[in-house]
Design an enzyme around this catalytic site. Structure first.
Site, short mmCIF file in Angstrom:
data_model
loop_
_atom_site.label_atom_id
_atom_site.label_comp_id
_atom_site.label_asym_id
_atom_site.label_seq_id
_atom_site.Cartn_x
_atom_site.Cartn_y
_atom_site.Cartn_z
N HIS A 1 21.68 -31.83 -72.88
CA HIS A 1 20.23 -31.79 -72.70
C HIS A 1 19.77 -32.95 -71.84
O HIS A 1 20.38 -34.01 -71.84
CB HIS A 1 19.53 -31.88 -74.07
N SER B 1 18.48 -23.59 -75.66
CA SER B 1 17.71 -24.83 -75.68
C SER B 1 17.57 -25.46 -74.29
O SER B 1 16.69 -26.28 -74.06
CB SER B 1 18.34 -25.83 -76.65
N ASP C 1 24.51 -36.89 -76.42
CA ASP C 1 24.17 -35.54 -75.99
C ASP C 1 24.18 -35.55 -74.45
O ASP C 1 23.25 -36.02 -73.81
CB ASP C 1 22.78 -35.18 -76.53
#
Ligand code: NAG
Ligand code: NAG
Ligand code: NAG
Ligand code: NAG
Ligand code: NAG
Ligand code: NAG
Ligand code: NAG
Ligand code: NAG
Length: 409
Positions: A384, A140, A381
């Site tokens: 990311h 990702s 998070d």
């Protein structure tokens, strides 16, 4: 996607739940080949040549390490696009729309110590990509870089002349008038694994086939520009990972570093035997850093990247960026006969504790609930990055490199 419980925040090897979504790109060891020529020719597949003008201020000085430098405030040139101007952006990265109160993270420009990066020019990039495919391969983190690249170019293409399609394992952005595509291919370990289904996978159960790459390689064959990255999926259990080698029935626990090395060598063998350096270019991106423990950069209070609005200003390397893995990358790539460029983005991104999605991203495909947001320690998070943001700079660098050596084709 299943997530991991947050275990012991002082164990630098454990990745909390938020990281389940993460995978990234890495650093560059670039020997830039510059010429003082201000123009060059790019070979077209039809046999003709197209003229791309490279002005003197777009030439990266010879010998300059573009990965060493600092972030400078520049709210005039950055961001290069906005959340609104890029409707293709996924919810996971649109931090403003998701309620992030500050937007400073969009205004930093990367300034290498010894030279300047060329200003990103979407039309020139599309010209470089004419009749060609650019593919990002990885997890990702790479998907973030893909999303960024699509946003960087899509605004100069008229409606109806561009498309984004999703097929299993892949996303494909096409620029019709250029017969060009920018693609993402999901392969979180590069080699095969039980996590290869882009939608049905879990970080809790991982089983890697260290010697097998055949399902993936078919998709990579003949691609003109390949950008690989693989790190975070290896790291959920600090030290060991289940894997097979040759015999699929013989599942064994391997040291993560041992397993990573074998897998990278499997990949490297494919590169050696399948890449034609005359018309294909390969990049390998080093690990994208995480900012999980604020005691690493300040007198911490047990927090994470949540609430951080400024880059780190002093020399910094987080413990989440494993030096043994970095050493393996350097070693394996260094022994290749095919030139694989290292995009060494780790150090530059280490400074950007402010750039992560934090609580303004997604978890298992959904925006965080109010309750989850009030518990950033468990739900932020810190892997990311928001877009626009740090991955745009990785692409500015990739663009700079492609621009320098398009004439080699
Ligand atoms: C850009 O930053 C400067 C310095 O922080 C500030 O004074 C100015 O208002 C900012 N401009 C915009 C458009 O945000
Ligand atoms: C379009 O690009 C592909 C490579 O991505 C190439 O094989 C094909 O020949 C191109 N088509 C035309 C019409 O140039
Ligand atoms: C996901 O894959 C696993 C095997 O890896 C399978 O057992 C499971 O049924 C799949 N889930 C769905 C929803 O298809
Ligand atoms: C991935 O898993 C989903 C759900 O189990 C399934 O519907 C899909 O066909 C799988 N995709 C591939 C490419 O195997
Ligand atoms: C890693 O996996 C091993 C074997 O399953 C287990 O004993 C160990 O506790 C795990 N370590 C971490 C940090 O989760
Ligand atoms: C490896 O697989 C075994 C059997 O499924 C499991 O008990 C063990 O925890 C796994 N180890 C790791 C590190 O995931
Ligand atoms: C695996 O890691 C342990 C602990 O770091 C180390 O003692 C051992 O030698 C390693 N084994 C292999 C095969 O690399
Ligand atoms: C990436 O850069 C770091 C310094 O920031 C260096 O220690 C490391 O060896 C480099 N990695 C590779 C693969 O060249």
């Amino acid at each position: 996607m299943t997530t991991l419980p947050f275990v012991g925040r002082r164990n630098q090897y454990l990745f909390p739940a938020a990281l389940a979504l993460l995978i990234f790109i890495v650093g560059l060891r670039i020997v830039l080949d510059n010429s003082k020529n201000s123009r060059s020719f790019f070979r077209l597949s039809g046999g003709g040549y197209r003229h791309i003008r490279v002005s003197n201020d777009e030439i990266i000085e010879k010998g300059c390490n573009i990965f060493e430098g600092k972030w400078v405030w520049d709210n005039v040139s950055h961001p290069l696009y906005t959340e609104e101007s890029c409707p293709l952006l996924v919810k996971q990265v649109t931090c403003q729309k998701n309620g992030r109160p500050d937007s400073y993270y969009q205004n930093w420009k990367w300034q290498p110590d010894g030279c300047n990066l060329p200003r990103f020019n979407a039309l020139k990039l599309l010209e470089i990509l004419r009749d060609k495919r650019l593919m990002f391969v990885g997890d990702s983190v790479q998907r973030g870089m893909f999303d960024s690249m699509v946003c960087l170019v899509q605004s100069v293409i008229p409606e109806g002349k561009k498309s984004l399609t999703r097929v299993p394992h892949r996303r494909i952005f096409r620029a019709e008038e250029y017969n060009s595509s920018i693609e993402f291919y999901w392969a979180p370990f590069l080699v095969e694994s039980i996590s290869d289904n882009a939608t049905n996978h879990t970080v809790l159960k991982r089983l890697v086939r260290l010697d097998s790459i055949s399902n993936h390689r078919k998709q990579w064959e003949g691609v003109d520009f390949l950008v690989f990255e693989s790190y975070v999926w290896w790291m959920f259990n600090s030290t060991i990972i289940n894997a097979t080698y040759v015999n699929l029935k013989n599942v064994q626990e391997y040291n993560v570093t041992t397993a990573y090395k074998i897998a990278l060598e499997t990949w490297a063998n494919w590169i050696e035997t399948n890449i034609n350096p005359n018309n294909q270019k390969v990049f390998f991106m080093t690990m994208s850093p995480t900012h999980l423990w604020n005691w690493e950069w300040k007198t911490g209070d047990g927090g994470s990247c949540f609430g951080e609005t400024q880059p780190i200003q002093h020399p910094y390397w987080g413990t989440g960026s494993n030096l043994d893995i970095m050493g393996i990358v350097k070693d394996v790539l260094g022994r290749l006969r095919v030139n694989v460029r290292v995009l060494n983005i780790t150090q530059m991104s280490e400074y950007r504790k402010d750039g992560h999605a934090s609580i303004y991203g997604e978890r298992k495909g959904k925006l965080l609930t109010k309750e989850q947001r009030s518990d950033p320690k468990n739900f932020a998070d810190c892997g990311h990055f928001c877009l626009p943001g740090v991955p745009d700079t990785w692409n500015e660098i990739l663009y700079g490199v492609l621009l320098q050596d398009y004439r080699k084709f």
